[in-house]
Design an enzyme around this catalytic site. Structure first.
Site, mmCIF file in Angstrom:
data_model
loop_
_atom_site.group_PDB
_atom_site.id
_atom_site.type_symbol
_atom_site.label_atom_id
_atom_site.label_comp_id
_atom_site.label_asym_id
_atom_site.label_seq_id
_atom_site.Cartn_x
_atom_site.Cartn_y
_atom_site.Cartn_z
ATOM 1 C CG ASP A 56 1.046 32.834 21.417
ATOM 2 O OD1 ASP A 56 0.626 32.576 20.284
ATOM 3 O OD2 ASP A 56 0.565 32.353 22.457
ATOM 4 C CG ASP A 58 3.279 38.925 23.129
ATOM 5 O OD1 ASP A 58 2.531 38.652 22.175
ATOM 6 O OD2 ASP A 58 3.099 38.484 24.275
ATOM 7 C CG ASP A 139 3.083 39.041 34.604
ATOM 8 O OD1 ASP A 139 4.209 38.998 34.060
ATOM 9 O OD2 ASP A 139 2.096 38.409 34.168
#
Length: 440
Positions: A56, A58, A139
């Site tokens: 993925d 981003d 995070d």
């Protein structure tokens, strides 16, 4: 945690544009051409640096969601708590987020779009900021790297490269505050440790057992999605072990946890781990998996713990199983949602467990035509493998599926000779009474 921002030039890092998808490059260059900053960010860079193929991609930018939406025709703004833009290229979706500002008490201008409950849970986070702020509010350090498409430099604001090299997971900021802002971060720590085979730093892991109950604040639908990432991404066993070690599993599946601590706990855990290993093996072979199967295994101990009460009340086994399943599902959806399309399949798998030993006559062939037969058969094998039930029935079904038509008829005939074929397979047929003739 303080670090000096570090900009790593192209000739000093191993990341290449050849490792990015065409769609990701199109978004990066599209934003850059429109005059905005454009960075590849997060997990894809972490995976490349740790020797994994990125899946993925981003993108982070200083363009607002509305500006991104205007640049790309096949895009849409999604989310309320956290607005992002999905840009679609065929079957691939690139997620584009705008740099977020830090939530600081001394900056009222940057507080106006943040919303918190009294517990500290962040309800909305749509205040735009700088790339430095964006990095600090991510995070984990391993997810806070940025690749600049303008000059191919790698931007490291929080010691990301060192932590990836050391294979360690550090939360950015004060752990207790960050977990209160979003309790799902605790699950993400467990998932990354399982997926990457990284260690969780002590200051990141230590608060989790005492704060695990914060998961009860998270909407069940969101936790369902997190469970799928934990158990249907190719590292289910490792995820389960991390969840147990950190005290998180009991807040996702409380009744299952109670069953695991009961007299048959070793059997249930053996069955659960075997199901997870099978799921991981299927994913490794690019075979399809469904949440219904892993959820059916997770809740089976709960059903079995409820079943004796209904059977002792005089209910037939099928009705008792149905009631036990209904109660198990009703309790579980308070913690993790289970969409009906999956719970229906789960019920069929469970109910077929009662029918698989009823094989006489044409029943075996009829069962094989059932759309959930294969899943129910696999479920049966797990039950035998774990020692919940005696072995034998699973082997019979394995051989039956391999036989030609004469061979199957022979197997059915042998059931009759052995007094098998299920509880009703050897039942004596009752003589019918003569039908009473109606009065003329």
């Amino acid at each position: 945690m303080t670090f000096e921002p570090r900009i790593i030039p192209r000739d000093q890092h191993s990341i290449s544009r050849k490792q990015f998808s065409r769609a990701a490059l199109d978004v990066l260059y599209g934003l850059h051409k429109a005059g905005f900053q454009a960075y590849l960010v997060g997990g894809c860079l972490r995976d490349i640096l740790s020797g994994r193929d990125p899946k993925d991609f981003d993108v982070a930018t200083d363009a607002t969601p509305e500006q991104v939406n205007r640049i790309f025709k096949r895009s849409r703004i999604i989310g309320r708590r956290f607005q992002i833009v999905h840009v679609r290229f065929g079957r691939e979706v690139i997620e584009v987020s705008t740099f977020r500002a830090m939530n600081t008490d001394d900056n009222p201008d940057k507080q106006q779009h943040h919303a918190h409950e009294e517990t500290g849970l962040v309800l909305r986070d749509n205040t735009w900021g700088s790339i430095e702020e964006d990095a600090l509010r991510r995070d984990f350090t391993i997810n806070a790297l940025y690749y600049n498409i303008a000059d191919f430099t790698l931007h490291d604001f929080v010691g990301s490269v060192d932590d990836i090299d050391d294979r360690i997971i550090h939360l950015i900021g004060d752990p207790q505050q960050r977990y209160r802002e979003d309790p799902v971060r605790m699950l993400r720590a467990a998932r990354f440790a399982a997926k990457l085979d990284f260690d969780i730093a002590a200051d990141t892991a230590d608060p989790i057992p005492d704060m695990a109950e914060l998961l009860l604040q998270v909407p069940p639908a969101r936790l369902f999605d997190e469970v799928l990432k934990l158990f249907l991404s190719g590292h289910a066993r490792q995820s389960y072990e991390q969840l147990q070690q950190l005290g998180l599993f009991a807040f996702l599946f409380p009744e299952t946890q109670r069953a695991l601590q009961g007299e048959q706990g070793a059997i249930w855990e053996s069955m659960l781990l075997a199901a997870m290993d099978n799921t991981d093996a299927r994913l490794a072979r690019n075979k399809p998996v469904t949440p219904a199967f892993i959820y059916a295994v997770l809740l089976w101990p709960v059903i079995q713990s409820r079943l004796p009460r209904y059977l002792s009340s005089g209910l037939p086994p099928a009705q008792a199983l149905h009631k036990a399943a209904t109660q198990a599902l009703n309790q579980q959806v308070k913690h993790t949602a289970i969409p009906r399309r999956f719970s229906t399949v789960m019920r069929e798998m469970w109910e077929l467990q009662l029918r698989l030993d009823k094989r006489a006559g044409k029943r075996a062939d009829a069962l094989m035509e059932h759309p959930r037969f294969r899943a129910a058969y696999d479920f049966l094998l797990l039950r035998e493998q774990a020692g919940e039930i005696d072995p034998g029935l699973g082997d019979w079904w394995t051989r039956y599926q391999e036989q030609d038509e004469p061979g199957r008829r022979d197997m059915i005939g042998q059931l009759g000779n052995q007094g098998g074929g299920g509880k009703n397979g050897n039942r004596r047929r009752r003589r019918r009474r003569p039908r009473r003739q109606p009065d003329q």
